[in-house]
Enzyme design. Structure first.
Site, PDB file in Angstrom:
ATOM      1  N   LYS A  33      35.606  -9.726 -30.727  1.00  0.00           N
ATOM      2  CA  LYS A  33      35.698  -8.957 -29.476  1.00  0.00           C
ATOM      3  C   LYS A  33      37.147  -8.736 -29.082  1.00  0.00           C
ATOM      4  O   LYS A  33      37.484  -7.761 -28.434  1.00  0.00           O
ATOM      5  CB  LYS A  33      35.065  -9.748 -28.326  1.00  0.00           C
ATOM      6  CG  LYS A  33      33.614  -9.995 -28.418  1.00  0.00           C
ATOM      7  CD  LYS A  33      33.187 -10.765 -27.153  1.00  0.00           C
ATOM      8  CE  LYS A  33      31.997 -11.645 -27.445  1.00  0.00           C
ATOM      9  NZ  LYS A  33      32.189 -13.031 -27.077  1.00  0.00           N
ATOM     10  N   LYS A  68      37.888 -11.918 -39.252  1.00  0.00           N
ATOM     11  CA  LYS A  68      36.509 -11.790 -38.771  1.00  0.00           C
ATOM     12  C   LYS A  68      36.412 -10.700 -37.697  1.00  0.00           C
ATOM     13  O   LYS A  68      37.378 -10.458 -36.965  1.00  0.00           O
ATOM     14  CB  LYS A  68      35.983 -13.130 -38.257  1.00  0.00           C
ATOM     15  CG  LYS A  68      36.394 -13.513 -36.870  1.00  0.00           C
ATOM     16  CD  LYS A  68      35.468 -14.596 -36.302  1.00  0.00           C
ATOM     17  CE  LYS A  68      35.844 -14.836 -34.842  1.00  0.00           C
ATOM     18  NZ  LYS A  68      34.817 -15.431 -34.034  1.00  0.00           N
ATOM     19  N   LYS A 102      43.543 -18.746 -32.204  1.00  0.00           N
ATOM     20  CA  LYS A 102      43.587 -18.040 -30.919  1.00  0.00           C
ATOM     21  C   LYS A 102      44.926 -18.232 -30.218  1.00  0.00           C
ATOM     22  O   LYS A 102      45.421 -17.326 -29.559  1.00  0.00           O
ATOM     23  CB  LYS A 102      42.449 -18.503 -30.011  1.00  0.00           C
ATOM     24  CG  LYS A 102      41.098 -17.998 -30.495  1.00  0.00           C
ATOM     25  CD  LYS A 102      40.023 -18.088 -29.435  1.00  0.00           C
ATOM     26  CE  LYS A 102      38.760 -17.394 -29.949  1.00  0.00           C
ATOM     27  NZ  LYS A 102      37.684 -17.329 -28.999  1.00  0.00           N
TER      28      LYS A 102
HETATM   29  N1  AQP Z   1      32.413 -11.891 -37.108  1.00  0.00           N
HETATM   30  C1  AQP Z   1      31.386 -12.679 -36.883  1.00  0.00           C
HETATM   31  N2  AQP Z   1      30.412 -12.845 -37.827  1.00  0.00           N
HETATM   32  C2  AQP Z   1      29.339 -13.651 -37.594  1.00  0.00           C
HETATM   33  N3  AQP Z   1      29.156 -14.316 -36.429  1.00  0.00           N
HETATM   34  C3  AQP Z   1      30.083 -14.175 -35.463  1.00  0.00           C
HETATM   35  N4  AQP Z   1      30.185 -14.672 -34.215  1.00  0.00           N
HETATM   36  C4  AQP Z   1      31.316 -14.209 -33.637  1.00  0.00           C
HETATM   37  N5  AQP Z   1      31.966 -13.406 -34.489  1.00  0.00           N
HETATM   38  C5  AQP Z   1      31.230 -13.356 -35.638  1.00  0.00           C
HETATM   39  C6  AQP Z   1      29.218 -15.570 -33.613  1.00  0.00           C
HETATM   40  O1  AQP Z   1      28.811 -15.020 -32.369  1.00  0.00           O
HETATM   41  C7  AQP Z   1      28.486 -16.093 -31.484  1.00  0.00           C
HETATM   42  C8  AQP Z   1      29.098 -15.864 -30.151  1.00  0.00           C
HETATM   43  O2  AQP Z   1      30.495 -15.884 -30.230  1.00  0.00           O
HETATM   44  P1  AQP Z   1      31.323 -16.043 -28.888  1.00  0.00           P
HETATM   45  O3  AQP Z   1      31.353 -14.792 -28.140  1.00  0.00           O
HETATM   46  O4  AQP Z   1      30.856 -17.212 -28.143  1.00  0.00           O
HETATM   47  O5  AQP Z   1      32.753 -16.397 -29.378  1.00  0.00           O
HETATM   48  P2  AQP Z   1      33.548 -16.016 -30.638  1.00  0.00           P
HETATM   49  O6  AQP Z   1      33.009 -16.699 -31.834  1.00  0.00           O
HETATM   50  O7  AQP Z   1      34.941 -16.359 -30.283  1.00  0.00           O
HETATM   51  O8  AQP Z   1      33.315 -14.437 -30.786  1.00  0.00           O
HETATM   52  P3  AQP Z   1      34.414 -13.345 -30.923  1.00  0.00           P
HETATM   53  O9  AQP Z   1      33.786 -12.022 -31.043  1.00  0.00           O
HETATM   54  O10 AQP Z   1      35.384 -13.698 -31.989  1.00  0.00           O
HETATM   55  O11 AQP Z   1      35.105 -13.388 -29.520  1.00  0.00           O
HETATM   56  P4  AQP Z   1      36.598 -13.525 -29.170  1.00  0.00           P
HETATM   57  O12 AQP Z   1      37.296 -12.394 -29.854  1.00  0.00           O
HETATM   58  O13 AQP Z   1      36.604 -13.437 -27.676  1.00  0.00           O
HETATM   59  O14 AQP Z   1      37.051 -14.844 -29.685  1.00  0.00           O
HETATM   60  C9  AQP Z   1      28.939 -17.386 -32.164  1.00  0.00           C
HETATM   61  O15 AQP Z   1      27.794 -18.006 -32.721  1.00  0.00           O
HETATM   62  C10 AQP Z   1      29.842 -16.912 -33.252  1.00  0.00           C
HETATM   63  O16 AQP Z   1      29.820 -17.795 -34.352  1.00  0.00           O
END
Ligand code: AQP
Length: 344
Positions: free
Chosen positions: A209, A206, A122
């Site tokens: 968001k 992956k 990040k």
């Molecule tokens: N690509 C993915 N495949 C499977 N699981 C995923 N999770 C996120 N992306 C994937 C799971 O979703 C839950 C919530 O995630 P979060 O919003 O708390 O944070 P994150 O993991 O940082 O999700 P993002 O979409 O990648 O957000 P950004 O882009 O803001 O960093 C977690 O259980 C995560 O494992």
């Protein structure tokens, strides 16, 4: 510090997890996390929160944050979480998370945090510009989990390393404060076909968001046309689908789409290949789009219905916060005693 042998935690099994209110939820969040929450609530005492403390590790517009929290709560409800069964709340409504995180900041070691790959991903090349909160994010995550003495944490594969850190913190706290078995060493529940959903534009990244390309993900709020278009545009290769998973070894995008189909249909990837082997993506993609629309379409509709009545969502979150505090407060009070605080 003592070098006492660890004693196993003997308390009840409990599930805890959360999602950050940082943007539209996508198929990865849904398959990697939300689907599991709805299933687990009927098996184990389940606590699911909206991680607004985590969200501000990156800038969030203050006038929008409350609405973003309600959107995640609506997604939980629309994907089947029942507030009469599971405890659903906003992290900022339970001050014990932040209080325990401070103690854990003093238990965790810098070297442990330096190894966290998500921070490196990040922060990229400009880590000196990131918030300190982004760096200590996994410590707050440990506090989220251990304030409830949760034993099972349903998350996507990307969170596995953070769960290892939570175990290390729990173990060190138990040792340092001569409290064997006080905190459990929680397990990450990452199994399942949706554990790692990849971007539709790049099978090696992956689905996220924060990816600048909206075409890289299917959002829970996308309508049928948007879903179909994103699937149609998804990056693939010209080869037909093989008969076995080995045939997908070097085809990241193809493997991702097969994995998504399997997770949405609730079948194995082998079964998907048995059905589509020999067919190209021209035939496979419309089937995948239909499936995605049939699963995700009703969720988006239900979210919109729920968000039309924010007072009801707030009522659920307020009730959940009371239940959550009732469990977390005595644990954090005990922590303060163990640490020896004046106010303990
Ligand atoms: N690509 C993915 N495949 C499977 N699981 C995923 N999770 C996120 N992306 C994937 C799971 O979703 C839950 C919530 O995630 P979060 O919003 O708390 O944070 P994150 O993991 O940082 O999700 P993002 O979409 O990648 O957000 P950004 O882009 O803001 O960093 C977690 O259980 C995560 O494992």
């Amino acid at each position: 510090m003592t070098d006492q042998a660890p004693t196993a935690y003997a308390g009840p099994e409990r599930v805890l997890s959360g999602v950050q209110p940082t943007g539209d939820l996508h198929l990865g969040n849904y398959l990697g996390a939300l689907v599991k929450f709805a299933r687990l609530q009927h098996e184990i005492d389940t606590f699911i929160f909206v991680a607004d403390l985590h969200a501000i590790t990156a800038w969030q517009e203050p006038s929008k944050l409350k609405h973003q929290v309600r959107e995640i709560a609506a997604a939980y409800l629309a994907t089947g979480l029942d507030p009469k069964v599971a405890t659903i709340f906003a992290q900022s409504a339970v001050p014990e998370h932040a209080e325990l995180a401070w103690v854990f900041n003093c238990v965790a070691r810098l070297g442990w945090l330096d190894r966290m790959t998500q921070f490196k991903d990040k922060a990229g090349k400009h880590k000196e510009r990131e918030s300190v909160g982004l760096y200590t994010y996994p410590v707050l995550q440990a506090a989220d989990i251990l304030a409830y003495k949760a034993t099972k944490v349903p998350v996507g594969e990307d969170q596995r390393q953070h769960l290892e850190l939570t175990r290390d913190i729990a173990q060190k706290f138990n040792n340092d404060f001569n409290a064997p078995g006080f905190f459990p060493l929680p397990d990450a529940l990452t199994q399942g076909p949706g554990a790692r959903i990849m971007s539709l534009r790049d099978g090696t990244a992956k689905m996220s968001k924060s990816d600048p390309s909206d075409n890289s993900r299917i959002n829970l709020t996308d309508d049928a046309d948007a879903i179909a278009q994103k699937v149609r545009k998804a990056r693939t290769d010209p080869e037909p689908l093989p008969e076995t998973m080995e045939g997908l070894a070097d085809r990241a995008e193809a493997r991702n789409l097969v994995g998504i189909y399997a997770a949405l249909a609730g079948v194995t990837e082998a079964r998907v290949l048995a059905e589509f082997a020999g067919q190209g993506f021209g035939a496979f993609k419309p089937k995948l789009a239909d499936l995605a629309v049939s699963v995700m379409g009703p969720i988006g509709g239900e979210m919109r219905r729920l968000l039309a009545d924010p007072a009801e969502i707030d009522r659920i979150l307020t009730d959940g916060a009371q239940r959550a505090r009732a469990l977390a407060a005595p644990t954090v009070a005990e922590v303060k005693k163990l640490v020896g605080f004046w106010a303990g």
